[in-house]
Structures are given as C-alpha cells and as structure tokens.
Design an enzyme around this catalytic site. Structure first.
Site, PDB file in Angstrom:
ATOM      1  N   SER A 248       0.738  -1.681   0.231  1.00 37.06           N
ATOM      2  CA  SER A 248      -0.451  -0.366   0.162  1.00 37.06           C
ATOM      3  C   SER A 248       0.779   1.309  -0.590  1.00 37.06           C
ATOM      4  O   SER A 248       1.992   1.486  -0.836  1.00 37.06           O
ATOM      5  CB  SER A 248      -0.708  -0.106   1.097  1.00 37.06           C
ATOM      6  OG  SER A 248      -1.916   1.429   1.056  1.00 37.06           O
TER       7      SER A 248
ATOM      8  N   ASP B  73      10.486   5.328  -9.925  1.00 37.20           N
ATOM      9  CA  ASP B  73       9.350   5.493 -11.488  1.00 37.20           C
ATOM     10  C   ASP B  73      11.024   6.808 -11.528  1.00 37.20           C
ATOM     11  O   ASP B  73      11.195   6.766 -12.769  1.00 37.20           O
ATOM     12  CB  ASP B  73       8.358   6.281 -11.474  1.00 37.20           C
ATOM     13  CG  ASP B  73       7.280   5.014 -12.328  1.00 37.20           C
ATOM     14  OD1 ASP B  73       8.460   3.478 -12.376  1.00 37.20           O
ATOM     15  OD2 ASP B  73       6.688   5.166 -11.885  1.00 37.20           O
TER      16      ASP B  73
ATOM     17  N   LYS C  35      -0.506  -4.185  -3.244  1.00 37.27           N
ATOM     18  CA  LYS C  35      -1.963  -3.713  -2.860  1.00 37.27           C
ATOM     19  C   LYS C  35      -1.893  -2.469  -3.613  1.00 37.27           C
ATOM     20  O   LYS C  35      -1.843  -1.399  -2.684  1.00 37.27           O
ATOM     21  CB  LYS C  35      -2.329  -3.363  -1.678  1.00 37.27           C
ATOM     22  CG  LYS C  35      -3.607  -2.917  -0.720  1.00 37.27           C
ATOM     23  CD  LYS C  35      -3.705  -3.051   0.869  1.00 37.27           C
ATOM     24  CE  LYS C  35      -5.169  -2.029   0.830  1.00 37.27           C
ATOM     25  NZ  LYS C  35      -4.809  -0.993   0.351  1.00 37.27           N
TER      26      LYS C  35
END
Length: 447
Positions: free
Chosen positions: A294, A305, A319
C-alpha cells in the site's frame, strides 16, 4: 488508506432500504432491476425475521447484510462499529493492545501478511505466509477478519498461544507470547559506516515528520557528509496516503509522486513533489519484500520511476487500492475501496506489486525457500490491475553470486543476521566509491 472522517447521519435500519427516491426515472427499465433486487432482499429479510429458529433483532440482520455486501467487493472494504470501530481508529492512530500482526482471511483461514517489527509477533518469529489455525487452543477457521483480530487483541500483559501452520514445516507448532500496548515507533534510524539507515515500519499520522527528523539527524551525525541512504520498507503494511506522499517528497525534487483514479475517467487526483531533496541527490536504496504494501509501495514506486532510488529485495505485496474511511455514526465507520493508485509512469501495482531492480532473497532466513509468500494476488476477490543497474556495478568479483548461494549457517557464523540489509549497505558503499575517488573532500551539497 485515505481518511475522510466526515460524519454522516446514521442509517435507519430496515426503513433505509425502503427510502428509494420515487421519481420518474425510478420507473425506468434500468431502475426496475434495482427495485427487484431490493424486493428480493426484503423477501429474504422478512422470511428470516419470521421463521428463523431463534428470535433475531433488526440490528444483527442489517449488520450481517452490510458485512456480506462489502465482503463481495474486495478484501479491504469493511464496516466497523462499536469495539471494531475503536480498533480501526486505534490502528490508524498507531496505538493499540495486541500482537502486531497484519492478517487476512481467505477461504476461512487466517493468513499472516506481515508482523510489525519490534512487536510480540515479530519477536516470536511469526512470518509472512504463516497460517494461524488456533488461538488459545480454539479453532479459528471460519471466523471473519474482525472476529479473528478481536481474539488476538486484548489487555497488555495477558498471554496468548497461537498454533501456526508454516508451509515447508511437517507439523503445526505453538507460539506463546504476551500481548503488549502496540505504540508503534514508525521511524528508526542509525548510521552504519556513514550510510544513513532509515527503517519505516508503518505510515501512521506522524511518519513524514519523523522521516524528516531522521534525515536531519543523519546529516548532523555525519557532519553533513553521509555517503548514501538505505530506506527499509520491508514488512511495512502501509497506512495513510498523505504520509506516503510526504515521505517520497523528502527524496524528490520535482515530478509526480502518485495518482489515484476512481471509477470515472475524470476522477483523477495527482500528487506532486515540492522542490528540495533532503537526501542531497546521494545514492538511495529502498528495501522491499512481500510485506511491503500500500503506502509503502507508493514510496517505492515513485522513487523507482524517477530513478531516484534502487529498489532491492523482493517483489512487494501488490495492494494498489485506496480505502476511504467515512464515519457513519458516533461508533461506526465504512472503509470502502474508492480508487486505484498509479506510479508516476502510469503503472498500477494492484495485484502485481513493485518488482525490485535487484532481486535479493533473504537467504539468512532458514525458511525462505519453503515458506509460502502471501500477496494481494493471492486474496480472493482482489481488484485486477488496470531504473536498472548492471550487476557489474554491484559485485566486485567474479565468484558465485551470494544473493542466491549464501547459506544461512555460513552467514550466522559471520554475524550476518539480515542478508538483505547487509547487501544493501555494501551496495551503497560501491555506488558511493566513484564519488570518493574523484574527490577526497565531499562536494558541497545544496538542499
């Protein structure tokens, strides 16, 4: 988990089902089906109310209907009231009495997602992927999640015995421990050979401030010259979205951190980094494992990224959904999945997780090969999902790769209890080495 503690008026029990707005559109073909479904529910309700073997009150029936409705959606939507509501609030606040376990229910069995560090369950050796079959000798198969959690929580100092089934072990075994007041210390830091080590084990309400304090503390402890950072998100089950955004922002100077997207195309909310990298652009490694979930995956995905950090360890839990908590009464709350979140490059980690740039199994764990790992994709009714570094920079020799060949007993003799952390620290030193060679005096760093 996104919090929205907006107070809504409590629903009238059975009467609420009959309060369907009567408009011209109510009689349209599309609404006829909805009305027929409500009629079907009311028919079953009235039959149970009149003919069940024992008298049953309205509250029990409606609460059961709500629980059943939400359980048909996904593993993370739920309804809590009374003591369950207090437990939900305590978990969000990071202060409760219990064992320090994150668990899920699948096919009636209690599965361990992850134990929280420095809690009774963690010290007792309970691991992600374990099954809890009995609590104090009582079979827990068939309980719902709230019932199972309620049995594990209790007054600090009281004893509890869990019976564990661990894949790879021939027989179940018992683990005894005492419950404690779980006052999570979400952020811990220390200096390891001029490497700043920051362990974040949850994302409760003050994690971002504590992470900033850790970065400032590392700066001071190293005279302003750390050589890099290891951010440990292993076994971190997540928490508050805003805290994850702020923590990621500490290591980024600009760009998107995460976007959350609801059910419609225009329901998109984006979060961006503000200027100022508190890690001064130094090398960063983020450690992940199957318990990284999460909010933790938001941080790992954003730094990956933007190529700001090297993700190391194992694939995370996966999640990628956002839960909004709406208080529906003085002692009741609805936790509902309202969106999926996406990393800056547009990846959804839902049911897939964050793949590490460098896979490093926890070979110091004797059970790591045989122990089954539970991730989001293993949960029933889970939502579907809508920088690379060359190994030659990480390994200085041509021998066998210790990530896959090291033996637990050999590591123990060398005093290595946590191979993943050991490998990450050595990697930071290798990545920082070119900077040290280029200049014996560290360059001045700007904030």
């Amino acid at each position: 988990m996104k919090l929205n503690m907006k107070l809504l008026p409590p629903l009238a029990l059975v009467g609420a089902l009959a309060l369907v707005p009567v408009t011209a559109s109510s009689f349209a073909a599309a609404d006829t089906t909805n009305y027929q479904e409500l009629e079907k529910f009311m028919s079953v309700y009235e039959r149970v109310k009149a003919n069940y073997v024992e008298p049953v009150d309205d509250h029990t029936l409606i609460k059961g209907a709500i629980d059943g409705m939400l359980s048909a959606l996904d593993p993370h939507s739920s309804y809590a009231e009374a003591s369950d509501f207090d437990q939900l609030k305590a978990t969000t606040d990071g202060n409760y009495g219990g064992l320090g376990l994150s668990v899920s229910i699948e096919d009636g069995a209690v599965k361990v997602i992850t134990p929280t560090e420095d809690t009774p369950a963690w010290r007792a050796g309970i691991k992600a992927g374990d099954y809890i079959t009995h609590i104090n000798g009582e079979l827990v198969y068939g309980l719902n999640l709230d019932e199972a959690v309620s049995k594990m929580r209790g007054e600090p100092g009281t004893s509890i015995k869990l019976t564990i089934v661990r894949p790879g072990r021939d027989k179940p075994f018992d683990v005894s421990m005492n419950r404690e007041r779980i006052e999570l210390r979400p952020v811990k830091w220390e200096i390891k050979d001029r490497v700043g080590y920051i362990n974040i084990n949850t994302f409760t309400g003050n994690v971002a401030d504590q992470t900033k304090a850790a970065l400032i503390g590392i700066d001071k402890a190293t005279g302003g010259h750390p050589i890099g950072y290891v951010v440990d998100l292993r076994s971190n089950p997540g928490g508050l979205l805003d805290q994850a955004v702020d923590v990621a922002d500490d290591f980024l100077d600009s760009g998107e951190i995460v976007s959350q997207r609801g059910r419609t195309k225009d329901d998109i909310e984006r979060y961006y980094a503000r200027p100022g990298d508190m890690a001064h652009g130094l090398p960063v490694i983020v450690l992940t494992d199957a318990g990284t979930a999460s909010a933790s995956e938001i941080v790992a995905g954003a730094l990956q990224d933007h190529r700001r950090a090297l993700i190391m360890g194992e694939t995370s839990f996966g999640k990628g959904s956002v839960q909004t908590v709406v208080q529906t009464g003085p002692q009741a709350a609805l936790r509902l999945t309202t969106a999926r979140y996406y990393t800056p490059s547009g990846r959804s980690v839902q049911a897939g997780g964050i793949d590490p740039d460098v896979v490093v199994p926890q070979v110091s764990d004797p059970d790591y090969k045989d122990r089954r790992i539970v991730r989001e994709a293993d949960l029933r009714r889970h939502l579907l999902a809508q920088a690379k570094v060359e190994d030659k920079l990480l390994e200085a020799d041509d021998g066998p790769d210790p990530r896959f060949t090291a033996k637990p007993e050999e590591l123990e003799k060398k005093g290595i209890k946590d191979f993943q952390l050991y490998y990450a620290l050595n990697t930071i030193k290798r990545l920082a080495a070119p900077v040290s060679i280029a200049s014996a005096t560290p360059a001045k760093k700007s904030r």
